[in-house]
Enzyme design. Structure first.
Site, short mmCIF file in Angstrom:
data_model
loop_
_atom_site.label_atom_id
_atom_site.label_comp_id
_atom_site.label_asym_id
_atom_site.label_seq_id
_atom_site.Cartn_x
_atom_site.Cartn_y
_atom_site.Cartn_z
N TYR A 125 0.77 -1.25 0.00
CA TYR A 125 0.00 0.00 0.00
C TYR A 125 0.81 1.31 0.00
CZ TYR A 125 -4.22 -2.83 1.00
OH TYR A 125 -5.25 -3.72 0.94
N GLU A 180 -2.06 13.88 -8.19
CA GLU A 180 -1.44 15.22 -8.29
C GLU A 180 0.06 15.10 -8.44
OE1 GLU A 180 -3.64 14.13 -6.09
OE2 GLU A 180 -4.74 15.76 -5.12
N CYS A 202 -4.08 15.77 -0.55
CA CYS A 202 -3.46 15.34 0.71
C CYS A 202 -2.28 16.25 1.05
CB CYS A 202 -3.02 13.89 0.63
SG CYS A 202 -1.45 13.64 -0.24
N1 THU Z 1 -5.45 10.29 -3.56
C1 THU Z 1 -5.04 11.08 -4.61
O1 THU Z 1 -4.68 10.60 -5.68
N2 THU Z 1 -5.03 12.41 -4.39
C2 THU Z 1 -5.43 13.02 -3.26
O2 THU Z 1 -5.31 14.22 -3.16
C3 THU Z 1 -6.02 12.24 -2.17
C4 THU Z 1 -5.87 10.78 -2.27
C5 THU Z 1 -5.48 8.85 -3.78
C6 THU Z 1 -4.47 8.06 -3.00
C7 THU Z 1 -5.12 6.71 -2.95
O3 THU Z 1 -4.82 6.02 -4.15
C8 THU Z 1 -6.61 7.02 -2.95
O4 THU Z 1 -6.73 8.35 -3.42
C9 THU Z 1 -7.26 6.89 -1.57
O5 THU Z 1 -6.55 7.60 -0.63
#
Ligand code: THU
Length: 133
Positions: free
Chosen positions: A52, A59, A88
């Site tokens: 994981y 982004e 995030c």
């Molecule tokens: N994720 C993104 O790609 N961008 C974000 O800003 C938030 C989370 C993805 C990471 C993971 O693959 C999934 O969303 C769930 O967290």
């Protein structure tokens, strides 16, 4: 502010990119588009992994693709998620590296803008390259 026609194009591309997300574990697909100062467009999707923590957000994929092509500054970043979820912390930090003034649009799968902001607003008090001088 980027003009409306371009903005709609970027939103459309982000929603389209999202369809290519590799998210077999979370099932939370994300698409991202960055518009560089040079006018080029780069896309990215989240890419998960059976181990994981080895996965990466959409982004950062888009920004890293652009930076590896020589880009350093961005006019806009568009992120498409099913519910308008916002970037995030790690992605905010990577965005901040390349400019605090970049516009950030968060859209849903219908292409509706849920959040319209800037990197500076997403990461107040950012640690930036200037912090090291
Ligand atoms: N994720 C993104 O790609 N961008 C974000 O800003 C938030 C989370 C993805 C990471 C993971 O693959 C999934 O969303 C769930 O967290």
């Amino acid at each position: 502010m980027i003009e409306e026609e371009l903005r709609q194009k970027l939103i459309h591309l982000a929603v389209q990119a999202r369809e290519r997300a590799y998210a077999p574990y979370s099932h939370y697909a994300v698409g991202a588009i960055v518009l560089s100062d040079s006018g080029k467009i780069y896309d990215g999707v989240n890419i998960e992994n059976a181990a994981y923590p080895s996965g990466i957000c959409a982004e950062r994929v888009a920004i890293f693709k652009a930076v590896s092509e020589g880009e350093r500054r961005f006019k806009a970043i568009v992120v498409a998620t099913e519910n308008g979820g916002s970037p995030c912390g790690a992605c905010r930090q990577v965005m901040a590296e390349f400019g605090l003034d970049t516009e950030v649009l968060i859209v849903n799968t219908e292409g509706q803008t849920v959040i319209e902001t800037t990197v500076a607003q997403l990461l107040p008090g950012a640690f930036t390259p200037e912090s090291l001088q």
